[in-house]
Motif scaffolding. Structure first.
Motif, short mmCIF file in Angstrom:
data_model
loop_
_atom_site.label_atom_id
_atom_site.label_comp_id
_atom_site.label_asym_id
_atom_site.label_seq_id
_atom_site.Cartn_x
_atom_site.Cartn_y
_atom_site.Cartn_z
N PHE A 97 0.82 -1.21 0.00
CA PHE A 97 0.00 0.00 0.00
C PHE A 97 0.86 1.26 0.00
CE2 PHE A 97 -3.62 -2.65 1.54
CZ PHE A 97 -4.55 -2.24 0.58
N LEU A 98 2.00 1.23 0.68
CA LEU A 98 2.89 2.38 0.67
C LEU A 98 3.42 2.66 -0.73
CD1 LEU A 98 4.91 1.92 3.99
CD2 LEU A 98 3.20 3.66 3.48
N TYR A 150 -0.58 0.65 -11.67
CA TYR A 150 -1.62 -0.16 -12.30
C TYR A 150 -1.15 -0.75 -13.63
CZ TYR A 150 -4.55 1.93 -8.72
OH TYR A 150 -5.07 2.33 -7.53
N ASN A 151 0.05 -1.28 -13.62
CA ASN A 151 0.59 -2.00 -14.76
C ASN A 151 1.72 -2.89 -14.28
OD1 ASN A 151 2.82 -0.21 -14.48
ND2 ASN A 151 1.80 1.27 -15.82
N ALA A 152 2.38 -3.57 -15.22
CA ALA A 152 3.47 -4.49 -14.85
C ALA A 152 4.64 -3.75 -14.22
CB ALA A 152 3.93 -5.25 -16.09
N PRO A 206 0.09 -7.97 -7.60
CA PRO A 206 -0.58 -7.68 -8.87
C PRO A 206 -2.01 -7.18 -8.69
CG PRO A 206 0.60 -9.75 -9.01
CD PRO A 206 0.65 -9.34 -7.58
N ARG A 207 -2.71 -7.70 -7.69
CA ARG A 207 -4.09 -7.28 -7.47
C ARG A 207 -4.17 -5.83 -7.00
NH1 ARG A 207 -8.52 -8.42 -9.50
NH2 ARG A 207 -8.05 -10.65 -9.27
N PRO A 227 -5.23 -4.21 -14.76
CA PRO A 227 -5.51 -5.28 -15.73
C PRO A 227 -4.26 -5.81 -16.42
CG PRO A 227 -7.06 -3.46 -15.99
CD PRO A 227 -6.00 -2.99 -15.05
N ASP A 228 -3.28 -4.94 -16.69
CA ASP A 228 -2.09 -5.35 -17.41
C ASP A 228 -1.02 -5.95 -16.50
OD1 ASP A 228 -3.17 -4.45 -19.80
OD2 ASP A 228 -2.35 -2.42 -19.54
N GLY A 229 -1.28 -5.96 -15.19
CA GLY A 229 -0.28 -6.49 -14.27
C GLY A 229 -0.70 -7.75 -13.56
#
Length: 292
Positions: free
Chosen positions: A126-127, A157-159, A234-235, A240-242
Motif C-alpha cells: 500500500f505504501l 496499475y501495470n506491470a 498484482p491485485r 488489468p495489465d499487471g
C-alpha cells in the motif's frame, strides 16, 4: 562381525527416530497437499459437485486458451524481470557490505537490511501504491522540482508497478545469500590475482563473481520462485495489465467454483517454474566450468 552390524542397526534406528517427526511433518504439510492438487487437476466440477472421473480436458483447455497462456507468460516475464532487477541491485549492496564495511559494523548493516520485515507485507504494498499513485509522492515531487509537467501514468496499475513493488519486497532475500557467499571468499585469492597482473575488474569477473555464484543462484531461486506465485501485489498495484497466473488461480478457486481448473493452472505454473529453475542451474554450472 555381528557386533558392528548391531551397532550400525542401532544408529540407523536412532537416525530414523530423529528424522521421523520432521519427515512426517513435511509429508503431511507439503507432499500430501501437492498430491491432492495434482489429483484434483484431473477432475471436473459443476458448481459444488465434483466428478472424479480422470480427464485431461483441464490441461487441454489451459494449454489452448489464449488467456491462460498470456497470464502464464506474463507471470514468467514479470518474475524474471523482478529477479533480474533485484539481484542486480542486491549484488552491489552485498559486495559493499562484505568488502568495504568494517567487520564490527557488518551486523548493523545486515540489521538495517531486515528493517522492512518489521512491517506487514500488505502495508509495504500500500505504501508503494501511495508513492507511485497519480497524485502520489513520486509524481508530486517530480512536478514540484519541475522535471515533469503532468503526472506519470506508466508507474502504477501495470506491470511496471508490480516489478518495482516486488523488487523492493524481495531485496533482503537476495542481499543476504549473496553476502554470505562473498564472505566465504578467501581474500588472498584476490590479492594473488592482482599480483599476477590482473586488473581489479578482471579479478572481479574471473575470481570474485565465479566464487560468489552459489549465492547469486540462491538469490535468483529465492526471488523467482515465490514471485511467480504472488497474487497480492498484482491485485493491488498491477491493474488489468499487471495480473498474473496466481490471480487467475485465486479466481478459479474462490469465485468460479472451479477447483480442478485452478489446480491445473497451479500444476502448470509449478512445472514451468521447476523447468526454468533447472535450466538456470544447468547454465550456471556450464558458466562455472568455463570460468575455470
Amino acid at each position: 562381525m555381528g557386533a558392528p552390524l548391531a551397532i550400525l542397526n542401532t544408529e540407523n534406528k536412532k537416525g530414523l527416530a530423529l528424522i521421523s517427526a520432521p519427515l512426517g511433518y513435511v509429508i503431511a504439510m507439503l507432499a500430501v497437499p501437492l498430491a491432492a492438487i495434482l489429483l484434483i487437476s484431473f477432475w471436473t466440477q459443476d458448481f459444488q459437485t465434483f466428478d472424479t472421473t480422470p480427464t485431461l480436458n483441464n490441461y487441454r483447455e489451459a494449454v489452448t486458451d489464449p488467456l491462460y497462456r498470456e497470464l502464464l507468460f506474463r507471470s514468467i516475464r514479470i518474475a524474471g524481470l523482478v529477479t533480474l532487477v533485484t539481484v542486480l541491485l542486491a549484488f552491489p549492496i552485498a559486495y559493499f557490505i562484505s568488502f568495504h564495511v568494517a567487520p564490527s559494523r557488518k551486523s548493523l548493516w545486515l540489521f538495517l537490511i531486515t528493517i522492512p520485515f518489521w512491517t506487514s507485507y500488505l502495508i509495504r504494498v500500500f505504501l508503494w501504491k501511495v508513492i507511485l499513485g497519480f497524485n502520489g509522492v513520486l509524481n508530486s515531487g517530480l512536478q514540484t522540482v519541475g522535471i515533469i509537467d503532468e503526472p506519470l501514468t506508466f508507474i502504477l496499475y501495470n506491470a511496471n508497478a508490480v516489478v518495482i513493488t516486488l523488487a523492493h519486497a524481495f531485496a533482503p532475500f537476495a542481499i543476504l545469500p549473496i553476502f554470505v557467499a562473498l564472505e566465504k571468499i578467501d581474500r588472498s585469492l584476490l590479492e594473488a590475482s592482482q599480483d599476477l597482473g590482473e586488473s581489479k575488474l578482471s579479478t572481479f569477473f574471473r575470481v570474485t563473481l565465479p566464487l560468489a555464484m552459489p549465492g547469486v543462484v540462491a538469490a535468483v531461486l529465492i526471488v523467482f520462485i515465490p514471485t511467480i506465485g504472488d497474487y497480492v501485489t498484482p491485485r493491488l498495484v498491477g491493474g488489468p495489465d499487471g495480473l498474473m497466473i496466481a490471480n487467475m488461480i485465486q479466481v478459479q478457486f474462490l469465485r468460479l467454483n472451479n477447483a480442478p481448473m485452478g489446480a491445473t493452472l497451479a500444476v502448470i505454473a509449478m512445472l514451468s517454474v521447476s523447468l526454468i529453475a533447472l535450466l538456470f542451474v544447468a547454465l550456471n554450472r556450464r558458466y562455472l566450468r568455463g570460468s575455470r
